[in-house]
Scaffold this motif. Sequence first.
Motif, PDB file in Angstrom:
ATOM      1  N   HIS A  83       1.031  -1.495   0.107  1.00 19.80           N
ATOM      2  CA  HIS A  83      -0.091   0.076   0.481  1.00 19.80           C
ATOM      3  C   HIS A  83       1.032   0.996  -0.182  1.00 19.80           C
ATOM      4  N   HIS A  85       1.453   5.764   1.421  1.00 13.31           N
ATOM      5  CA  HIS A  85       1.215   6.456   2.399  1.00 13.31           C
ATOM      6  C   HIS A  85       1.747   8.039   0.692  1.00 13.31           C
ATOM      7  N   SER A  93       2.392   2.546  10.415  1.00 11.48           N
ATOM      8  CA  SER A  93       1.754   2.920  11.181  1.00 11.48           C
ATOM      9  C   SER A  93       1.350   2.143  12.159  1.00 11.48           C
ATOM     10  N   ASP A  96      -1.850   0.178  11.100  1.00 14.76           N
ATOM     11  CA  ASP A  96      -0.738  -1.136   9.882  1.00 14.76           C
ATOM     12  C   ASP A  96      -0.461  -1.726  10.983  1.00 14.76           C
ATOM     13  N   ILE A 109       5.823  -0.777   2.251  1.00 11.31           N
ATOM     14  CA  ILE A 109       5.055   0.724   1.875  1.00 11.31           C
ATOM     15  C   ILE A 109       6.023   1.475   0.543  1.00 11.31           C
TER      16      ILE A 109
ATOM     17  N   GLY B  90      -3.352   1.811   7.018  1.00 10.22           N
ATOM     18  CA  GLY B  90      -3.266   3.170   6.754  1.00 10.22           C
ATOM     19  C   GLY B  90      -2.030   3.731   7.811  1.00 10.22           C
ATOM     20  N   ARG B  91      -2.023   4.647   7.244  1.00  9.91           N
ATOM     21  CA  ARG B  91      -0.701   5.437   7.280  1.00  9.91           C
ATOM     22  C   ARG B  91      -0.678   6.085   9.397  1.00  9.91           C
TER      23      ARG B  91
HETATM   24 ZN   LIG Z   1       0.276   2.175   6.221  1.00 10.26          ZN
END
Ligand SMILES: [Zn+2]
Lengths: 150, 91
Positions: A83, A85, A93, A96, A109, B90-91
Motif C-alpha cells: 500500500h 502512504h 503505522s 498498519d 509501503i 493506513g498511515r
Molecule cells: Zn500504512
Amino acid sequence: MLKLTEQIYNAIRRHGEETYPHECCGVLLGRSAQDVNEVEDAVRAGNTRTDAAHNRYNIAPQELIGIQRQARERGLDIIGFYHSHPDHPAQWSETDFAEAHWLGCSYVITSVQNGVAQDTNSFLLAGTSEENKAFENEPIEIAVLEAERC
Amino acid sequence: MRIHIPTPLRIYTDKQDTVGVEASTVGEALDALTARHPELRKHLFSEEGKLRAFVNVYLNDEDIRYLPEGEATRVNGKDELSIIPSIAGGR
Ligand SMILES: [Zn+2]
C-alpha cells in the motif's frame, strides 16, 4: 528478504502515484522459501475505504478470495501486500500493525510525496500468533532482468 | 467440501492449501477442520469460541457472518469455504 523484479517494483510504485492522494493497495503473489519471499506478480486491488482513502486502506475479502483462487490456479501463494502512504513516510503505522494478520507475509509501503513515489520499504510480519507478532525491517532485492539477446 | 487455507495458517495444516472435509453445515465443516488440525482453533476462534474479528470465512462468495442461518447453513460437496484474514491499514 523480499525479492522482486524491477518491473514489479516499478508497477507497485506507479500504482501509488496513480491513486495519489489516496492510498493504493494490492497483493503480492509468489513463493515463500526460507527467509525469502519471492514475488512473481503484483495484483492491484481496490481500496474499499472510500470514506478515508487518503490515510486508510482495506481490501474486500471477496476480492481477496478471487485473488487467492487465481494464485492457486497459477501455482502461486499470497506472500504479501502493498500500500502507499500519500505525503507520509514509508514506515508502518500503529494502524498498519494492528490490522496486519498475515504472519510470514511481507507488507510493502511506498511513500508518495506530491504524487511522486519516494521510498519503498518492506516489513515482514514475524511471529507465530497475534500475541507475539512483530514487524521486522526486510531488505528488498530487485532483480534486473537480463536484456533479451538479439 | 473443500476449505481453502490462507498462507499464514498452512503451517497448521501440514502445508496444505486446501483441506477436504465431510460436513453438512458450515459449523460442522469448521469443526471437522479444527478436529483434524487442532492448532488452527486458537488462530480462528477466540476463547469464547467466536470467530476472531479479523478472520473472514466465506461460503463461496458469502461472508458466513451474514448468512441468515450462520454456521447452521447447509452445505454440499461442491461448496467451498475460504478462510481469509483481513487486509487493512493506513498511515
Ligand atoms: Zn500504512
